[in-house]
Motif scaffolding. Structure first.
Motif, PDB file in Angstrom:
ATOM      1  N   LYS A   8       0.806  -1.219  -0.048  1.00 56.94           N
ATOM      2  CA  LYS A   8      -0.092   0.025  -0.001  1.00 56.94           C
ATOM      3  C   LYS A   8       0.840   1.242   0.077  1.00 56.94           C
ATOM      4  O   LYS A   8       2.075   1.278   0.285  1.00 56.94           O
ATOM      5  CB  LYS A   8      -0.884   0.083   1.360  1.00 56.94           C
ATOM      6  CG  LYS A   8      -1.900  -1.120   1.357  1.00 56.94           C
ATOM      7  CD  LYS A   8      -2.626  -1.175   2.457  1.00 56.94           C
ATOM      8  CE  LYS A   8      -3.422   0.022   2.939  1.00 56.94           C
ATOM      9  NZ  LYS A   8      -4.108   0.162   4.271  1.00 56.94           N
ATOM     10  N   PRO A   9       0.400   2.438  -0.551  1.00 62.33           N
ATOM     11  CA  PRO A   9       1.153   3.539  -0.142  1.00 62.33           C
ATOM     12  C   PRO A   9       1.592   3.959   1.021  1.00 62.33           C
ATOM     13  O   PRO A   9       0.789   3.502   2.070  1.00 62.33           O
ATOM     14  CB  PRO A   9       0.135   4.640  -0.844  1.00 62.33           C
ATOM     15  CG  PRO A   9      -0.886   3.983  -1.739  1.00 62.33           C
ATOM     16  CD  PRO A   9      -1.096   2.558  -1.088  1.00 62.33           C
ATOM     17  N   SER A  10       2.796   4.397   1.201  1.00 62.95           N
ATOM     18  CA  SER A  10       3.273   4.773   2.574  1.00 62.95           C
ATOM     19  C   SER A  10       2.491   5.716   3.237  1.00 62.95           C
ATOM     20  O   SER A  10       2.048   6.541   2.385  1.00 62.95           O
ATOM     21  CB  SER A  10       4.887   5.120   2.459  1.00 62.95           C
ATOM     22  OG  SER A  10       5.752   4.014   1.880  1.00 62.95           O
ATOM     23  N   CYS A  11       2.700   5.827   4.416  1.00 66.78           N
ATOM     24  CA  CYS A  11       1.853   6.944   5.095  1.00 66.78           C
ATOM     25  C   CYS A  11       1.998   8.251   4.626  1.00 66.78           C
ATOM     26  O   CYS A  11       1.063   8.992   4.475  1.00 66.78           O
ATOM     27  CB  CYS A  11       2.199   7.011   6.505  1.00 66.78           C
ATOM     28  SG  CYS A  11       1.269   7.990   7.690  1.00 66.78           S
ATOM     29  N   HIS A  12       3.073   8.787   4.229  1.00 62.10           N
ATOM     30  CA  HIS A  12       3.448  10.068   3.689  1.00 62.10           C
ATOM     31  C   HIS A  12       2.834  10.051   2.230  1.00 62.10           C
ATOM     32  O   HIS A  12       2.723  11.038   1.799  1.00 62.10           O
ATOM     33  CB  HIS A  12       5.001  10.300   3.706  1.00 62.10           C
ATOM     34  CG  HIS A  12       5.710   9.623   2.932  1.00 62.10           C
ATOM     35  ND1 HIS A  12       6.569   8.339   3.015  1.00 62.10           N
ATOM     36  CD2 HIS A  12       6.169  10.037   1.521  1.00 62.10           C
ATOM     37  CE1 HIS A  12       7.035   8.022   1.889  1.00 62.10           C
ATOM     38  NE2 HIS A  12       7.085   9.022   1.059  1.00 62.10           N
ATOM     39  N   LYS A  13       2.428   9.169   1.391  1.00 62.18           N
ATOM     40  CA  LYS A  13       2.081   9.117   0.386  1.00 62.18           C
ATOM     41  C   LYS A  13       0.527   9.129   0.447  1.00 62.18           C
ATOM     42  O   LYS A  13      -0.261   9.714  -0.422  1.00 62.18           O
ATOM     43  CB  LYS A  13       2.427   7.943  -0.496  1.00 62.18           C
ATOM     44  CG  LYS A  13       3.727   8.137  -1.026  1.00 62.18           C
ATOM     45  CD  LYS A  13       4.142   9.061  -2.038  1.00 62.18           C
ATOM     46  CE  LYS A  13       5.363   9.448  -2.623  1.00 62.18           C
ATOM     47  NZ  LYS A  13       5.520  10.726  -3.561  1.00 62.18           N
ATOM     48  N   ALA A  14       0.022   8.382   1.426  1.00 52.63           N
ATOM     49  CA  ALA A  14      -1.459   8.386   1.312  1.00 52.63           C
ATOM     50  C   ALA A  14      -1.889   9.457   2.178  1.00 52.63           C
ATOM     51  O   ALA A  14      -3.184  10.028   1.745  1.00 52.63           O
ATOM     52  CB  ALA A  14      -1.919   7.184   2.404  1.00 52.63           C
ATOM     53  N   PHE A  15      -1.171  10.328   2.936  1.00 52.85           N
ATOM     54  CA  PHE A  15      -1.617  11.511   3.385  1.00 52.85           C
ATOM     55  C   PHE A  15      -0.848  12.737   3.017  1.00 52.85           C
ATOM     56  O   PHE A  15      -0.754  13.059   1.933  1.00 52.85           O
ATOM     57  CB  PHE A  15      -1.383  11.404   5.075  1.00 52.85           C
ATOM     58  CG  PHE A  15      -2.706  10.273   5.534  1.00 52.85           C
ATOM     59  CD1 PHE A  15      -3.799  10.962   6.015  1.00 52.85           C
ATOM     60  CD2 PHE A  15      -2.431   8.891   5.421  1.00 52.85           C
ATOM     61  CE1 PHE A  15      -4.952  10.042   6.584  1.00 52.85           C
ATOM     62  CE2 PHE A  15      -3.295   8.228   6.066  1.00 52.85           C
ATOM     63  CZ  PHE A  15      -4.480   8.676   6.363  1.00 52.85           C
TER      64      PHE A  15
END
Length: 294
Positions: free
Chosen positions: A95-102
């Motif tokens: 899944k997209p990393s946290c900094h990519k998802a947010f």
């Protein structure tokens, strides 16, 4: 493995209960933390906490909050590792990393939250009567040391300072022990502490030995998988070490020698379990980690 499945189910059912579930102005922060906590993973560290508690004659339910606290700490490290200023990885567990998802600042703060929350969780496990105050203080001490300047964060600093180009194998293993073994050590030793056994000091030493060897083997297998697996299987980019000219134990000694070393370390970890009764589950899990493909 039915025991593993039952432990993971127990952890998953309780993992999010320590975070706010109502509307808040800082809801984006909470959602980012929950996003990364819920991104999957093997849950090895909290499972080790529960397994060691049970092997020492303790009640697994009493160790559950501490086990979840360990997983919070681990997830914090993953969020920060993925940031552009660190490993700059866009994907984690498929899944997209946290900094990519947010976004980057929310990911940074979500990591901060998950690094601080464990100490509150452990303290409340004593306030709520699940473990003694003495055990809670010892767990906090173990966890703090495991992630601090002489533990996981210190190891990450060494890795970053050297740009991943340490050439001495022993120095690499020393760094691995800080980056990986130390948090595993906290997971195992906190399980022992939650059991509050009469043989606590002896069991703590064996748990430390186990975690040290398991952590090194785990990291070496990670190195091998980065060289041999695929992004689809691992759920994160592969070949990143080679692309960044990063030296790993496996890249220096070769895959065959690295595999042999991982097996030797696993054998040493297994020997540390011999003193515990009802150790079949953990021995099987330890062997599975050596043979894992992701």
């Amino acid at each position: 493995m039915k025991v593993l499945e039952s432990y993971i189910e127990l952890i998953e059912n309780n993992l999010f209960g320590f975070l706010p579930n109502k509307k808040l102005k800082q809801e984006r922060l909470i959602n980012a933390a929950k996003y990364s906590l819920g991104a999957g993973g093997k849950r090895i560290r909290p499972v080790l906490t529960l397994a060691f508690c049970k092997m020492c004659g303790g009640n697994v339910e009493n160790a559950l909050p501490v086990a979840c606290a360990i997983e919070y700490m681990h997830t914090f490290s993953l969020i920060h590792d993925d940031l552009p200023c660190m490993d700059n990885d866009d994907f984690r567990r498929g899944k997209p990393s946290c900094h990519k998802a947010f976004d980057e600042y929310t990911a940074l703060l979500a990591g901060d939250l998950l690094a601080i929350k464990p100490f509150e969780i452990i303290a409340h496990s004593a306030i709520d009567g699940k473990i003694s105050f003495s055990s809670a203080v010892k767990c906090i001490d173990y966890l703090g040391k495991s992630v601090g300047a002489n533990g996981m964060i210190g190891g990450q600093q060494i890795d970053t300072d050297t740009n991943g180009r340490i050439e001495d194998c022993n120095e690499i293993l020393s760094m691995y022990s800080m980056k990986t073994s130390d948090l595993l050590k906290a997971a195992c030793c906190c399980g022992v502490l939650c059991a509050e056994s009469d043989n606590e000091d002896f069991y703590l030493k064996k748990a430390e030995d186990y975690a040290y060897n398991l952590g090194l083997a785990f990291q070496i297998i990670d190195d091998i998988l980065d060289m041999t697996s695929t992004t689809e299987i691992l759920g994160k980019p592969v070949g990143s070490d080679e692309k960044s000219d990063k030296h790993t134990y496996a890249s220096i000694v070769g895959i065959e020698n690295a595999s042999r070393k991982a097996a030797e370390l696993t054998d040493s970890a297994l020997l540390s379990l011999d003193c515990f009764q009802d150790n079949d589950f953990l021995k099987e899990l330890t062997n599975l980690l050596l043979e894992r493909k992701k």
